[in-house]
Design a protein around this motif. Structure first.
Motif, PDB file in Angstrom:
ATOM      1  N   VAL A 293      47.117  29.896  42.103  1.00  0.00           N
ATOM      2  CA  VAL A 293      45.864  30.471  41.606  1.00  0.00           C
ATOM      3  C   VAL A 293      46.141  31.763  40.848  1.00  0.00           C
ATOM      4  N   ALA A 294      47.009  32.616  41.387  1.00  0.00           N
ATOM      5  CA  ALA A 294      47.327  33.879  40.713  1.00  0.00           C
ATOM      6  C   ALA A 294      47.960  33.632  39.340  1.00  0.00           C
ATOM      7  N   ALA A 295      48.825  32.635  39.246  1.00  0.00           N
ATOM      8  CA  ALA A 295      49.441  32.318  37.953  1.00  0.00           C
ATOM      9  C   ALA A 295      48.389  31.822  36.964  1.00  0.00           C
ATOM     10  N   ALA A 296      47.458  31.001  37.429  1.00  0.00           N
ATOM     11  CA  ALA A 296      46.401  30.489  36.542  1.00  0.00           C
ATOM     12  C   ALA A 296      45.466  31.605  36.098  1.00  0.00           C
ATOM     13  N   VAL A 297      45.129  32.527  37.000  1.00  0.00           N
ATOM     14  CA  VAL A 297      44.269  33.662  36.635  1.00  0.00           C
ATOM     15  C   VAL A 297      44.969  34.525  35.591  1.00  0.00           C
ATOM     16  N   SER A 298      46.245  34.739  35.764  1.00  0.00           N
ATOM     17  CA  SER A 298      47.020  35.517  34.788  1.00  0.00           C
ATOM     18  C   SER A 298      47.034  34.830  33.424  1.00  0.00           C
ATOM     19  N   THR A 299      47.238  33.525  33.418  1.00  0.00           N
ATOM     20  CA  THR A 299      47.233  32.769  32.169  1.00  0.00           C
ATOM     21  C   THR A 299      45.871  32.864  31.489  1.00  0.00           C
ATOM     22  N   MET A 300      44.816  32.756  32.276  1.00  0.00           N
ATOM     23  CA  MET A 300      43.464  32.837  31.712  1.00  0.00           C
ATOM     24  C   MET A 300      43.160  34.241  31.187  1.00  0.00           C
ATOM     25  N   GLY A 301      43.752  35.262  31.790  1.00  0.00           N
ATOM     26  CA  GLY A 301      43.612  36.615  31.252  1.00  0.00           C
ATOM     27  C   GLY A 301      44.233  36.711  29.869  1.00  0.00           C
ATOM     28  N   SER A 302      45.363  36.040  29.686  1.00  0.00           N
ATOM     29  CA  SER A 302      46.016  35.991  28.382  1.00  0.00           C
ATOM     30  C   SER A 302      45.146  35.255  27.368  1.00  0.00           C
ATOM     31  N   VAL A 303      44.537  34.152  27.789  1.00  0.00           N
ATOM     32  CA  VAL A 303      43.639  33.389  26.909  1.00  0.00           C
ATOM     33  C   VAL A 303      42.435  34.244  26.530  1.00  0.00           C
ATOM     34  N   ARG A 304      41.908  34.979  27.496  1.00  0.00           N
ATOM     35  CA  ARG A 304      40.752  35.854  27.225  1.00  0.00           C
ATOM     36  C   ARG A 304      41.100  36.868  26.136  1.00  0.00           C
ATOM     37  N   GLY A 305      42.284  37.460  26.229  1.00  0.00           N
ATOM     38  CA  GLY A 305      42.716  38.400  25.200  1.00  0.00           C
ATOM     39  C   GLY A 305      42.872  37.733  23.847  1.00  0.00           C
TER      40      GLY A 305
ATOM     41  N   PRO B 274      43.433  23.188  47.406  1.00  0.00           N
ATOM     42  CA  PRO B 274      42.253  22.641  48.093  1.00  0.00           C
ATOM     43  C   PRO B 274      40.947  23.039  47.412  1.00  0.00           C
ATOM     44  N   ASP B 275      39.980  22.128  47.417  1.00  0.00           N
ATOM     45  CA  ASP B 275      38.682  22.383  46.787  1.00  0.00           C
ATOM     46  C   ASP B 275      37.951  23.563  47.413  1.00  0.00           C
ATOM     47  N   THR B 276      38.221  23.854  48.662  1.00  0.00           N
ATOM     48  CA  THR B 276      37.520  24.929  49.359  1.00  0.00           C
ATOM     49  C   THR B 276      38.102  26.305  49.068  1.00  0.00           C
ATOM     50  N   MET B 277      39.211  26.360  48.386  1.00  0.00           N
ATOM     51  CA  MET B 277      39.877  27.643  48.131  1.00  0.00           C
ATOM     52  C   MET B 277      39.281  28.333  46.908  1.00  0.00           C
ATOM     53  N   ALA B 278      39.026  29.644  47.041  1.00  0.00           N
ATOM     54  CA  ALA B 278      38.573  30.421  45.888  1.00  0.00           C
ATOM     55  C   ALA B 278      39.691  30.417  44.853  1.00  0.00           C
ATOM     56  N   GLY B 279      39.361  30.010  43.657  1.00  0.00           N
ATOM     57  CA  GLY B 279      40.364  29.910  42.615  1.00  0.00           C
ATOM     58  C   GLY B 279      40.678  28.486  42.229  1.00  0.00           C
ATOM     59  N   LYS B 280      40.139  27.505  42.945  1.00  0.00           N
ATOM     60  CA  LYS B 280      40.324  26.108  42.547  1.00  0.00           C
ATOM     61  C   LYS B 280      39.758  25.915  41.145  1.00  0.00           C
ATOM     62  N   THR B 281      38.586  26.530  40.901  1.00  0.00           N
ATOM     63  CA  THR B 281      37.971  26.521  39.581  1.00  0.00           C
ATOM     64  C   THR B 281      37.980  27.943  39.044  1.00  0.00           C
ATOM     65  N   ILE B 282      38.407  28.102  37.806  1.00  0.00           N
ATOM     66  CA  ILE B 282      38.437  29.417  37.170  1.00  0.00           C
ATOM     67  C   ILE B 282      37.528  29.369  35.952  1.00  0.00           C
ATOM     68  N   VAL B 283      36.600  30.311  35.890  1.00  0.00           N
ATOM     69  CA  VAL B 283      35.653  30.396  34.789  1.00  0.00           C
ATOM     70  C   VAL B 283      35.978  31.652  33.998  1.00  0.00           C
ATOM     71  N   LEU B 284      36.184  31.462  32.697  1.00  0.00           N
ATOM     72  CA  LEU B 284      36.565  32.553  31.808  1.00  0.00           C
ATOM     73  C   LEU B 284      35.432  32.804  30.829  1.00  0.00           C
ATOM     74  N   SER B 285      35.101  34.068  30.636  1.00  0.00           N
ATOM     75  CA  SER B 285      34.092  34.457  29.652  1.00  0.00           C
ATOM     76  C   SER B 285      34.488  35.830  29.119  1.00  0.00           C
ATOM     77  N   PRO B 286      33.796  36.337  28.098  1.00  0.00           N
ATOM     78  CA  PRO B 286      34.124  37.673  27.615  1.00  0.00           C
ATOM     79  C   PRO B 286      33.962  38.748  28.696  1.00  0.00           C
ATOM     80  N   GLN B 287      33.173  38.453  29.726  1.00  0.00           N
ATOM     81  CA  GLN B 287      32.958  39.422  30.793  1.00  0.00           C
ATOM     82  C   GLN B 287      34.100  39.458  31.811  1.00  0.00           C
ATOM     83  N   GLY B 288      34.946  38.433  31.846  1.00  0.00           N
ATOM     84  CA  GLY B 288      36.061  38.436  32.778  1.00  0.00           C
ATOM     85  C   GLY B 288      36.525  37.059  33.191  1.00  0.00           C
ATOM     86  N   VAL B 289      37.434  37.061  34.176  1.00  0.00           N
ATOM     87  CA  VAL B 289      37.998  35.845  34.758  1.00  0.00           C
ATOM     88  C   VAL B 289      37.461  35.755  36.177  1.00  0.00           C
TER      89      VAL B 289
END
Length: 160
Positions: free
Chosen positions: A45-57, A139-154
Motif C-alpha cells: 500500500v505504501a508503495a502504491a501511495v508513493s506511486t500515486m503521489g508521483s502521478v498527482r505531480g 485484503p479488501d478490509t485493509m485501508a489502502g486496498k483502494t486509492i483515490v487520487l485527486s488534486p486535493q491529495g491521495v
C-alpha cells in the motif's frame, strides 16, 4: 566401566528435548508469520501511495503546461487517460516514472474521470479529476486496498 556407560548415554539430545525445541519454533512461527504478512501488505500500500503521489505531480505538471490549465481528458487518445497504458504515457511525459505494466507497478487501474470542481457555479468547465486504483493481493478490509487520487491529495480507502 560405569563412567563409560555414563558417557554413552550423555552423547545426544533426547526425543523430549527435540520435541520441546520443535514446539518452541512452531510457537515463534505462529507469531511471526501473521506479522510478516501484515507488514508485507502495508508495504504494498505504501508503495502504491508513493506511486500515486508521483502521478498527482505529473498531472499537476500537465495542467500547468496545458491551455487553460486543464487536466487530461477521459479516453485513450493523446493526452487522455482511460486505461493504464494511457496513464503511463501521459504521466511519464510529465515527470513520472511509471512502469509499463500494472503488475510491475503493483497497481490495478480502475477509473479516471474529469469533473467540474464546483457544479453550482455558472462555469461548466471540468477542472478537476478523480483517479481510482486498487492494490492487488491486499485484503479488501485493509485501508489502502483502494486509492483515490485527486488534486486535493491521495486517499486510502478499504476495498469494499
Amino acid at each position: 566401566m560405569l563412567s563409560k556407560m555414563r558417557m554413552k548415554r550423555e552423547r545426544g539430545f533426547t526425543l523430549i528435548e527435540l520435541m520441546i525445541v520443535v514446539a518452541i519454533i512452531g510457537i515463534l512461527a505462529a507469531i511471526a508469520v501473521p506479522n510478516f504478512i501484515s507488514y508485507r501488505n502495508k508495504s504494498k500500500v505504501a508503495a502504491a501511495v508513493s506511486t500515486m503521489g508521483s502521478v498527482r505531480g505529473a498531472l499537476a505538471s500537465f495542467a500547468a503546461d496545458s491551455e487553460g490549465n486543464m487536466f487530461p481528458e477521459e479516453g485513450t487518445g493523446e493526452d487522455q487517460i482511460g486505461d493504464w497504458a494511457s496513464l503511463v504515457t501521459c504521466a511519464n511525459k510529465n515527470g513520472a516514472t511509471l512502469k509499463a505494466l500494472e503488475a510491475d507497478a503493483g497497481i490495478n487501474f480502475v477509473s479516471y474521470t474529469r469533473d467540474d470542481s464546483n457544479p453550482s457555479d455558472s462555469d461548466p468547465t471540468e477542472d478537476t479529476y478523480v483517479l481510482t486504483v486498487t492494490v492487488p493481493m491486499v485484503p479488501d478490509t485493509m485501508a489502502g486496498k483502494t486509492i483515490v487520487l485527486s488534486p486535493q491529495g491521495v486517499f486510502k480507502q478499504t476495498g469494499s
